[in-house]
Design a protein around this motif. Structure first.
Motif: not given
Length: 403
Positions: A27-34, A78-81, A273-280, A287-293
């Protein structure tokens, strides 16, 4: 859309009926910085944030964030942000030079898409015109401003560091440099009336933002309000407030696309929206969270150490994680539905297979029950909460809890 029963959908090729997940593509990959610091902890806030009691350790923290990202690279190589979100806390406490340094090393280490949405949270009271001009020049292209209310009484009640004049001034400064602005507001405030809520909505709409977020005040554990509960509006008043928000934003040209989010055409928040559509998403910072496929057909979740000092020390030792686990296959269906059902327009069934790696039939029993209760509408091409399902979202989501 007409509910159908039993549920039948067309699966993408290669998706197994049961067993381990199978992903044809990631899925699409986003980056969160806390950024974990704020000037003052608000009485309702249960986020992982800490009051800044001394000079912000900006350089040290940025060095640690870079190291955190470097340690994470093998997992996302190799995955794009697709999007970046700098949240907190109060990220606008960072200097213009600090934000520029942060985005520079992110681009150095990761392939960020040229049209990536790059958001940053900011609070009135930390606004300086020169600093925000520099944020824009560094690449921030979406600003989310924590207004909460324009009413002086409620700003004081909520423990905000800004007053109503500073809230308005912050928006004016932001408008000079950003055309994609979100305003965060709250409703259901202590003893708030419908008329007071209408005033807040009216002022927010007068600034013609691209996006609005409305959050109902809830009392969460480990907050001041949990220990000292305020008197909140009754359910009838809350329903009237929600109806007013929906009708007034719709009349102003906003689409209600997620439980708490309203956007003009083309201005939906891609990152959220990437969160809600179960993206990565990869999360770096305390305290940052990650979800990675992962390519080995598994989904992992991580949480960084919550205390900023422990996190910074952990990075130096190469151990920044408080928790990491593989999501059980039995939980993937629930996790997807818990997120995707927050979207007003729902989702195509094929997306379930693409994001969980599982056949849609694994949730057939729960889907059929939700349809029977009038909470869900299903067709071969679309799954969407009914109006009743949107109103009783928690009940709908709980149907998908694994046994």
């Amino acid at each position: 859309m007409i509910p159908i029963h039993p549920v039948t959908v067309t699966e993408p090729p290669g998706i197994p009926i049961s067993g381990q997940p199978h992903f044809d593509k990631l899925p699409p990959l986003s980056l969160y910085v806390h950024i974990p610091w704020c000037i003052r902890k608000c009485p309702y806030c249960d986020f992982y944030s800490h009051e800044k009691h001394s000079t912000l350790p900006e350089k040290e923290y940025l060095d640690v964030l870079r190291r955190d990202l470097e340690l994470s690279l093998p997992m996302i190589w190799g995955r794009k942000i697709s999007s970046i979100f700098i949240g907190g806390g109060t990220p606008s406490l960072l200097s213009a030079k600090g934000i520029d340094q942060l985005l520079s090393f992110i681009r150095e280490l990761l392939p960020v898409l040229p049209d990536a949405e790059i958001s940053m949270e900011a609070n009135p009271g930390t606004f300086e015109a020169g600093k925000f001009k520099s944020y824009r020049e560094s690449g921030i292209n979406r600003l989310s401003i924590g207004i909460q209310s324009f009413n002086p009484h409620f700003l004081h009640e909520l423990g905000r560091i800004h007053d109503h004049d500073e809230a308005r001034a912050a928006i004016e400064i932001a408008r000079r440099y950003f055309d994609n602005i979100n305003l965060d507001l709250m409703y259901g405030l202590p003893r708030q009336t419908l008329e007071q809520l209408k005033d807040d909505v009216s002022v927010a709409l007068s600034y013609e933002p691209a996006h609005l977020s409305f959050y109902q005040l809830t009392i969460e554990p480990n907050t001041y309000y949990f220990k000292h509960p305020p008197v909140l509006p009754d359910e009838d008043t809350l329903d009237q407030m929600q109806e007013w928000i929906e009708s007034s934003t719709s009349a102003a040209g906003f689409e209600h696309y997620e439980v708490s989010a309203y956007a003009r055409t083309g201005r939906q928040c891609f990152h959220n929206k990437n969160y809600w559509l179960f993206g990565d998403y990869l999360g770096i910072g305390a305290a940052a969270h990650s979800k990675i496929t992962l390519p080995d057909q598994s989904v992992i979740r991580q949480m960084r150490l919550r205390n900023p000092l422990l996190y910074m020390g952990g990075i130096e030792q190469g151990i920044p994680l408080e928790e990491q686990f593989e999501v059980p296959v039995s939980d993937l269906g629930f996790e997807f539905m818990m997120n995707a059902l927050r979207l007003m327009d729902g989702f195509p069934p094929a997306l379930f297979a693409n994001r969980t790696g599982l056949n849609f039939s694994v949730i057939n029993e729960a889907v059929t029950e939700a349809v029977k209760r009038g909470l869900l509408m299903v067709s071969p091409a679309h799954v969407q909460p009914t109006e009743l399902g949107k109103r009783f979202l928690n009940d709908l989501q709980q149907i998908f809890l694994p046994d």
